[in-house]
Design an enzyme around this catalytic site. Sequence first.
Site, PDB file in Angstrom:
ATOM      1  N   LYS A  99       0.828  -1.223   0.000  1.00  0.00           N
ATOM      2  CA  LYS A  99       0.000   0.000   0.000  1.00  0.00           C
ATOM      3  C   LYS A  99       0.856   1.266   0.000  1.00  0.00           C
ATOM      4  O   LYS A  99       0.736   2.134   0.872  1.00  0.00           O
ATOM      5  CB  LYS A  99      -0.945   0.026   1.207  1.00  0.00           C
ATOM      6  CG  LYS A  99      -1.989  -1.082   1.188  1.00  0.00           C
ATOM      7  CD  LYS A  99      -3.038  -0.865   2.258  1.00  0.00           C
ATOM      8  CE  LYS A  99      -4.127  -1.908   2.250  1.00  0.00           C
ATOM      9  NZ  LYS A  99      -3.697  -3.233   2.723  1.00  0.00           N
ATOM     10  N   ASP A 102       3.211   7.381  -1.306  1.00  0.00           N
ATOM     11  CA  ASP A 102       4.107   8.541  -1.220  1.00  0.00           C
ATOM     12  C   ASP A 102       4.397   9.083  -2.622  1.00  0.00           C
ATOM     13  O   ASP A 102       3.891   8.561  -3.609  1.00  0.00           O
ATOM     14  CB  ASP A 102       5.407   8.121  -0.508  1.00  0.00           C
ATOM     15  CG  ASP A 102       5.984   9.249   0.336  1.00  0.00           C
ATOM     16  OD1 ASP A 102       5.950  10.419  -0.119  1.00  0.00           O
ATOM     17  OD2 ASP A 102       6.479   8.972   1.440  1.00  0.00           O
ATOM     18  N   SER A 154     -12.146  -1.701   2.699  1.00  0.00           N
ATOM     19  CA  SER A 154     -13.279  -2.425   3.273  1.00  0.00           C
ATOM     20  C   SER A 154     -13.614  -1.946   4.684  1.00  0.00           C
ATOM     21  O   SER A 154     -14.655  -2.294   5.222  1.00  0.00           O
ATOM     22  CB  SER A 154     -12.949  -3.919   3.311  1.00  0.00           C
ATOM     23  OG  SER A 154     -11.790  -4.147   4.091  1.00  0.00           O
ATOM     24  N   ARG A 240      -8.292 -14.341   7.478  1.00  0.00           N
ATOM     25  CA  ARG A 240      -8.745 -15.047   8.673  1.00  0.00           C
ATOM     26  C   ARG A 240      -9.882 -16.030   8.435  1.00  0.00           C
ATOM     27  O   ARG A 240     -10.045 -16.975   9.197  1.00  0.00           O
ATOM     28  CB  ARG A 240      -9.110 -14.026   9.757  1.00  0.00           C
ATOM     29  CG  ARG A 240      -7.860 -13.406  10.374  1.00  0.00           C
ATOM     30  CD  ARG A 240      -8.158 -12.150  11.132  1.00  0.00           C
ATOM     31  NE  ARG A 240      -8.545 -11.063  10.236  1.00  0.00           N
ATOM     32  CZ  ARG A 240      -8.843  -9.830  10.660  1.00  0.00           C
ATOM     33  NH1 ARG A 240      -8.795  -9.552  11.942  1.00  0.00           N
ATOM     34  NH2 ARG A 240      -9.167  -8.893   9.786  1.00  0.00           N
TER      35      ARG A 240
HETATM   36  P1  BMP Z   1      -9.042 -10.861   6.560  1.00  0.00           P
HETATM   37  O1  BMP Z   1      -9.707 -11.743   5.505  1.00  0.00           O
HETATM   38  O2  BMP Z   1      -8.318 -11.650   7.595  1.00  0.00           O
HETATM   39  O3  BMP Z   1      -9.964  -9.836   7.124  1.00  0.00           O
HETATM   40  O4  BMP Z   1      -7.855 -10.106   5.807  1.00  0.00           O
HETATM   41  C1  BMP Z   1      -8.067  -9.197   4.790  1.00  0.00           C
HETATM   42  C2  BMP Z   1      -6.745  -8.770   4.189  1.00  0.00           C
HETATM   43  O5  BMP Z   1      -6.999  -7.814   3.162  1.00  0.00           O
HETATM   44  C3  BMP Z   1      -5.796  -8.104   5.188  1.00  0.00           C
HETATM   45  O6  BMP Z   1      -4.493  -8.574   4.895  1.00  0.00           O
HETATM   46  C4  BMP Z   1      -5.903  -6.619   4.900  1.00  0.00           C
HETATM   47  O7  BMP Z   1      -4.664  -5.964   5.078  1.00  0.00           O
HETATM   48  C5  BMP Z   1      -6.317  -6.593   3.430  1.00  0.00           C
HETATM   49  N1  BMP Z   1      -7.199  -5.480   3.066  1.00  0.00           N
HETATM   50  C6  BMP Z   1      -8.436  -5.291   3.657  1.00  0.00           C
HETATM   51  O8  BMP Z   1      -8.860  -6.073   4.497  1.00  0.00           O
HETATM   52  N2  BMP Z   1      -9.211  -4.217   3.269  1.00  0.00           N
HETATM   53  C7  BMP Z   1      -8.812  -3.315   2.340  1.00  0.00           C
HETATM   54  O9  BMP Z   1      -9.552  -2.398   2.029  1.00  0.00           O
HETATM   55  C8  BMP Z   1      -7.562  -3.509   1.721  1.00  0.00           C
HETATM   56  C9  BMP Z   1      -6.771  -4.593   2.103  1.00  0.00           C
HETATM   57  O10 BMP Z   1      -5.612  -4.793   1.496  1.00  0.00           O
END
Ligand code: BMP
Length: 271
Positions: A99, A102, A154, A240
Amino acid sequence: NLKLDNLFKKKLIPRMTCTASKKLLRIMYKKKTNLCLAADLQNWTEVLEVARTLGPHICLLRTHIDTYNLENYYQVVEFRKHLKDLATKFDFMIMEDRKFADIGSTVQRQLTSKPFEIAQWADMVTVHGLPGPGVLQCFEGLENIAVVVIAEMSSTGNLGRKVSDYKHECLKITDGYDKIVAGFVSHSKIRVDRKDTFFLQFTPGVALNDYTGGDGLGQQYVYVDDAILDRGADVIIVGRGILKHGNENWREVAEEFQRNGWSALVQKLMN
Ligand code: BMP
């Protein structure tokens, strides 16, 4: 299925200008999976273990290399070598979710400097659209690495959603960078109106139907079908939803994401 074969090989893949997204779409079609694993584990040897276990079921593995317990440069080199070997063996690509946000000149240095040397091993890397086109321009001349622009996050209350048209502006800065940009991370449908180019939409915050509630830190989840059919995802990013289970169950849960994800994608694309 001949219709699906035609769709991928004659319509979608040829419309991509970015080599990395072409490759990813080929892998997705060949392995029948649109599952991207967010390999968010602390221990780098466990990251390799999950890559080995789930390799056959994923098209993409997403790293956060600065969150692993890598103690020195030599471990970083060892880790990335093993990960690359697994990616070759099981045919998946690697996206570092760095991400970047800069000015181009700083991002250029962040991409190449030690200990992570991201440009040397990642097939794709995420950037925020916030800095403007310079954040894309700095990738020109770097071979073998593509960019995925974070257009809509998200998490609850994220500022991008409050600024009118932020998502669309993120799209606009990619104009002229079709060769570098593989697609967008977005939690809702992103409308690309450049007819000739097909970009991929990557959607995080995805869970199976047994899920209720967030994670207490602002993450919001949607079900696989919602992500793909209603919110326009091509690739679902899952961390997760799989990793909260014990390693003996990783494969079974990942297979469920793979099955549901692929059938929803086929349904979306055939309509
Ligand atoms: P999880 O399914 O455990 O919630 O993980 C989601 C992954 O997606 C995380 O690694 C997070 O950094 C990434 N992510 C996110 O959840 N929302 C965003 O808007 C952008 C992301 O990269």
